[in-house]
Scaffold this active site. Sequence first.
Site, PDB file in Angstrom:
ATOM      1  N   ILE A  45       7.503  86.511-136.558  1.00  0.00           N
ATOM      2  CA  ILE A  45       8.816  87.143-136.511  1.00  0.00           C
ATOM      3  C   ILE A  45       8.674  88.509-135.846  1.00  0.00           C
ATOM      4  CG2 ILE A  45      10.852  87.815-137.824  1.00  0.00           C
ATOM      5  CD1 ILE A  45      10.018  84.777-137.996  1.00  0.00           C
ATOM      6  N   LYS A  46       9.484  88.749-134.827  1.00  0.00           N
ATOM      7  CA  LYS A  46       9.412  90.013-134.089  1.00  0.00           C
ATOM      8  C   LYS A  46      10.332  91.052-134.724  1.00  0.00           C
ATOM      9  CE  LYS A  46       9.061  90.042-129.470  1.00  0.00           C
ATOM     10  NZ  LYS A  46       9.390  89.701-128.049  1.00  0.00           N
ATOM     11  N   ILE A  47       9.753  92.201-135.030  1.00  0.00           N
ATOM     12  CA  ILE A  47      10.489  93.332-135.588  1.00  0.00           C
ATOM     13  C   ILE A  47      10.228  94.543-134.705  1.00  0.00           C
ATOM     14  CG2 ILE A  47      10.687  94.915-137.558  1.00  0.00           C
ATOM     15  CD1 ILE A  47       9.936  92.613-139.386  1.00  0.00           C
TER      16      ILE A  47
END
EC number: 2.2.1.2
Length: 372
Positions: free
Chosen positions: A140-142
Site C-alpha cells: 500500500i502506497k502512502i
Amino acid sequence: MANTNTQALSNLGVSIWLDDLSRTLISSGDLKKLADDKNVVGVTTNPTIFATALSDGTAYNEQVAELAKGGTGVDETVFEITTRDVHDACDVLRSVYDATNGLDGRVSIEVDPRLARDTDGTVEMAKQLWAKVDQPNVMIKIPATEEGLPAITAALAEGISINVTLIFSLERYRGVMNAFLAGLEQAKQAGKDLSKIRSVASFFVSRVDSEVDKRLDAIGSDEAKALKGKAGVANARLAYQAYEEVFSTPRWKSLADDGAHTQRPLWASTGVKDPAYPDTMYVVDLAVKDTVNTMPPKTLDAVADHGELAGDQVTGNYEDAAGVLDALDKLGVSYSDVVQVLETEGLQKFDKSWDELLGSVKSELEKAGATL
C-alpha cells in the site's frame, strides 16, 4: 532468456519494478513476458497510471457496465477497478514473490491522494485496500507527508506492507525510516510476524533535477550550468548513505534479530525529463545493491537496449554528492525550498490525476446507463 543488461542490473542487487499497469498488460500476457525477458520483479501504480489505463481501449467496459447496473458510485467504482487490476497483477507475480521469499513480486496501490494530509483517513484506506486486494504481495502506497508519517507507522503496526512514496528530502527520508522502525516496534509488541512485513521508501530523482535545473538556468553562470543534471543523483546517493547508517544501528539490529527486513530505498521518477541527458542516467548512476528502481516502460526499454552498467555507482561517491549540494547552496539554490516545492507539486499532480480518473469513471458509468 533474460535481457543481458537487465540481468546485469539484477546481478548488482537492483530489483527492477515497472512503473505502469493496465488490465491489457495483464490479460495480454505482456506483464509475464516482461518478468521473463526483462527481469521485471514488481509493479508500481499511481492515479496517473490508472487514469491512462482507463482511457485506453475497452478493457474496463464490462466491469464498468456491471457496476453501473448495480448502482455503484464513482469513488466505489474506482476502488473496484484499481483493486482488481492490482489483485490480478499480484497473481502474475506470485511466483516471483515465492521465489524471493517475499522480497519482490510486489504490486503497489496508492491510497486516495486526497487523504495525503489526513492521518486517520490514510490508515483507514490502507486497511481497506489491504483487505480488498487480499494478496500477500501487495504493498500500500502512502505519501511521505508530515501527516503520512504516523499513518505509515500505524499501518506497519497492523502488519501491512508499505511503499512510502513522494520522498524528496534527506530530512524527510530520515523521518520515513524512523516511522518504519516505530511501526515494526509496535508490530513486534502486538505479536506480529516481522518477517512477513515488507517496505520500500520511494525517493524521487528526476523531478529534483527539473526544479534545480530551472533555478540554475535562471542564474545563468558557467558555474551554474556545470551543475545541471547533478542534483537528483547526488540527493539519492546521500539518501543511500543515510539508509546504510540507519540500518546498522542497535535499534535496527534488535528488530532484525526478530526477523525484520530492511526498508529498501526505491528510486522513483527515473524517466529522464531533459533529452540532453542520457536516457538511462537514473538507472546506471544509481546502481547499488539492496535497492529497487521503478522504471516507466520507455526507461526499461532504454536500459534493455543500451544500459551499460559500471558496477556500484553509489557507495564510493558520497563525498562528491555532498559537494554537489554544497555547491548549489553557495550559488543560492535553496535545497529546503526545492524539496518543499516538489512535495507540494507532487501532491497537486496526484490530486489532478485522481480528479481525471474520477471524471473518466463518471463518464463511463453514465455511458453504461448509470444515473449519478
